[in-house]
Motif scaffolding. Sequence first.
Motif, mmCIF file in Angstrom:
data_model
loop_
_atom_site.group_PDB
_atom_site.id
_atom_site.type_symbol
_atom_site.label_atom_id
_atom_site.label_comp_id
_atom_site.label_asym_id
_atom_site.label_seq_id
_atom_site.Cartn_x
_atom_site.Cartn_y
_atom_site.Cartn_z
ATOM 1 N N SER A 75 0.774 -1.237 0.000
ATOM 2 C CA SER A 75 0.000 0.000 0.000
ATOM 3 C C SER A 75 0.807 1.290 0.000
ATOM 4 O O SER A 75 0.318 2.306 -0.440
ATOM 5 N N ASP A 76 2.048 1.284 0.444
ATOM 6 C CA ASP A 76 2.789 2.556 0.457
ATOM 7 C C ASP A 76 3.807 2.679 -0.667
ATOM 8 O O ASP A 76 4.656 3.561 -0.654
ATOM 9 N N ALA A 77 3.745 1.767 -1.645
ATOM 10 C CA ALA A 77 4.772 1.778 -2.693
ATOM 11 C C ALA A 77 4.524 2.822 -3.776
ATOM 12 O O ALA A 77 5.375 3.074 -4.610
ATOM 13 N N GLY A 78 3.336 3.413 -3.796
ATOM 14 C CA GLY A 78 3.078 4.466 -4.786
ATOM 15 C C GLY A 78 2.387 4.002 -6.048
ATOM 16 O O GLY A 78 2.582 4.581 -7.118
ATOM 17 N N LYS A 79 1.562 2.963 -5.938
ATOM 18 C CA LYS A 79 0.874 2.444 -7.136
ATOM 19 C C LYS A 79 0.063 3.539 -7.825
ATOM 20 O O LYS A 79 0.140 3.726 -9.036
ATOM 21 N N THR A 80 -0.727 4.277 -7.025
ATOM 22 C CA THR A 80 -1.602 5.291 -7.625
ATOM 23 C C THR A 80 -0.776 6.369 -8.298
ATOM 24 O O THR A 80 -1.110 6.839 -9.390
ATOM 25 N N THR A 81 0.320 6.769 -7.651
ATOM 26 C CA THR A 81 1.221 7.774 -8.238
ATOM 27 C C THR A 81 1.757 7.287 -9.578
ATOM 28 O O THR A 81 1.794 8.030 -10.563
ATOM 29 N N LEU A 82 2.134 6.010 -9.610
ATOM 30 C CA LEU A 82 2.668 5.464 -10.852
ATOM 31 C C LEU A 82 1.596 5.405 -11.928
ATOM 32 O O LEU A 82 1.849 5.725 -13.094
ATOM 33 N N VAL A 83 0.380 5.022 -11.535
ATOM 34 C CA VAL A 83 -0.717 4.994 -12.513
ATOM 35 C C VAL A 83 -0.932 6.402 -13.069
ATOM 36 O O VAL A 83 -1.106 6.591 -14.267
ATOM 37 N N GLU A 84 -0.884 7.410 -12.195
ATOM 38 C CA GLU A 84 -1.040 8.804 -12.652
ATOM 39 C C GLU A 84 0.018 9.160 -13.683
ATOM 40 O O GLU A 84 -0.271 9.708 -14.752
ATOM 41 N N ARG A 85 1.271 8.867 -13.356
ATOM 42 C CA ARG A 85 2.383 9.257 -14.238
ATOM 43 C C ARG A 85 2.320 8.533 -15.568
ATOM 44 O O ARG A 85 2.539 9.127 -16.627
ATOM 45 N N LEU A 86 2.014 7.228 -15.523
ATOM 46 C CA LEU A 86 1.939 6.460 -16.776
ATOM 47 C C LEU A 86 0.749 6.908 -17.608
ATOM 48 O O LEU A 86 0.829 7.008 -18.827
ATOM 49 N N THR A 87 -0.363 7.207 -16.934
ATOM 50 C CA THR A 87 -1.553 7.664 -17.668
ATOM 51 C C THR A 87 -1.225 8.938 -18.445
ATOM 52 O O THR A 87 -1.586 9.064 -19.619
ATOM 53 N N GLU A 88 -0.527 9.876 -17.797
ATOM 54 C CA GLU A 88 -0.175 11.129 -18.477
ATOM 55 C C GLU A 88 0.624 10.858 -19.741
ATOM 56 O O GLU A 88 0.361 11.438 -20.792
ATOM 57 N N LEU A 89 1.607 9.958 -19.643
ATOM 58 C CA LEU A 89 2.460 9.672 -20.801
ATOM 59 C C LEU A 89 1.692 8.911 -21.880
ATOM 60 O O LEU A 89 1.788 9.208 -23.068
ATOM 61 N N LEU A 90 0.914 7.913 -21.460
ATOM 62 C CA LEU A 90 0.235 7.066 -22.441
ATOM 63 C C LEU A 90 -0.916 7.787 -23.127
ATOM 64 O O LEU A 90 -1.219 7.532 -24.285
ATOM 65 N N ALA A 91 -1.549 8.725 -22.412
ATOM 66 C CA ALA A 91 -2.702 9.421 -22.978
ATOM 67 C C ALA A 91 -2.320 10.199 -24.241
ATOM 68 O O ALA A 91 -3.177 10.477 -25.084
ATOM 69 N N ASP A 92 -1.026 10.533 -24.393
ATOM 70 C CA ASP A 92 -0.567 11.182 -25.630
ATOM 71 C C ASP A 92 -0.542 10.218 -26.797
ATOM 72 O O ASP A 92 -0.517 10.624 -27.952
ATOM 73 N N ARG A 93 -0.495 8.916 -26.480
ATOM 74 C CA ARG A 93 -0.375 7.915 -27.541
ATOM 75 C C ARG A 93 -1.726 7.304 -27.914
ATOM 76 O O ARG A 93 -1.894 6.796 -29.023
ATOM 77 N N GLY A 94 -2.647 7.307 -26.969
ATOM 78 C CA GLY A 94 -3.942 6.672 -27.244
ATOM 79 C C GLY A 94 -4.807 6.721 -26.005
ATOM 80 O O GLY A 94 -4.332 7.028 -24.919
ATOM 81 N N PRO A 95 -6.104 6.409 -26.156
ATOM 82 C CA PRO A 95 -7.023 6.481 -25.015
ATOM 83 C C PRO A 95 -6.643 5.501 -23.910
ATOM 84 O O PRO A 95 -6.281 4.355 -24.177
#
Lengths: 93, 275
Positions: free
Chosen positions: B10-30
């Motif tokens: 729970s403290d490893a930052g999963k949500t933070t990582l999902v946020e960061r990856l979403t930002e990058l991937l959203a430029d490539r596709g939905p």
Amino acid sequence: MDVTWKLFATLGEAAGDTEVTVTVSDDATVAKALDSLFEKYPAVAEEARAENGSIYEHVRTLHEGEDVENPLDSDRGVAAGDELALFPPVSGG
Amino acid sequence: MKPVSIVGPSDAGKTTLVERLTELLADRGPVATVKHLRCPPDIDTAGTDTARHREAGATETYGIQGDGTWFATGTDRTLGDTLDDLAPDYEYVLVEGYSDTALPAIALGGREHAGEALLSASSADSVDLEAAVQAIEGVDPYETLTALIARAAESEQAEYAGAIATFTGRVRAKNGPDDARTESLEFERYDEIAAERVETIREELTDREGVFEVLVNHRTGVVEAGADVVYVVVLAGHRAEAFRAVEDTIDRVKDEVPLFKKEVTVEDDFWAHER
């Protein structure tokens, strides 16, 4: 030099791995690479080869993605790091 | 569609990582995301109209605003159902949690997981985001028939197309009443060569007059009895070309593509070419 053999289905099971490396001389051919494979992995030889030493007709040999006919007689040269593959009839779909 | 799970304590930052990856991937596709909840969601709260619908016996309920914003609640939803629904419209699905499923995983904090390991890191901050994006791009796509049909219909030549024909290959449990039941099939694939051969088949079939798009997807790994193995979708001007192209495509896939099937029955297991 080393070359890689990708082995599928029964051939992979015989080798205990789907990818193995064999060492051959610098001027080796596909035929030599096959001999080295069979020497290192007798179980694969048993699956791929008839008693008279010829490869079963249904077994296919590929070198860098291209089919090699009569591989045991092939003088097609191999280079370091080349990928070869040996497999039984395909069965997808 | 490329689904990936992000797993970790729970403290490893999963949500933070999902946020960061979403930002990058959203430029490539939905991008869509799924979160594995540990406790009931704080939504559809007691007394609201939709909560009353559910109490009265509605299994699933939607709240939709005029501008299209919405929420839904229901029961018995699985991750698989959700991925199937998302496949037609999304290129990436990031799943937070669900380490026990066979999805390829980015594992934080040493979390064990059932699927293929894409990347491991101690926490979100130590993940090389570029490497993570590349790893996600390399994932085997998750396809449904619906998703492939939607993709075929996006062809530039869709305005000339009057027909979509499809084939679904599935795992047959029995050949006849006395046949030993097949529990599953397992498929091995000679990756690069298989991709080349499928591409060749697609090119040659779309060269045909009136055939505009040919899509093929073949699963690898273990496929349970009754599940789908392979899809072929053809977009064509007219039905005759569509039907012929579907049949010829699957026949060629079965003949030319280096895929190998192992059958597991209740009695035995054997590679297809042995029988």
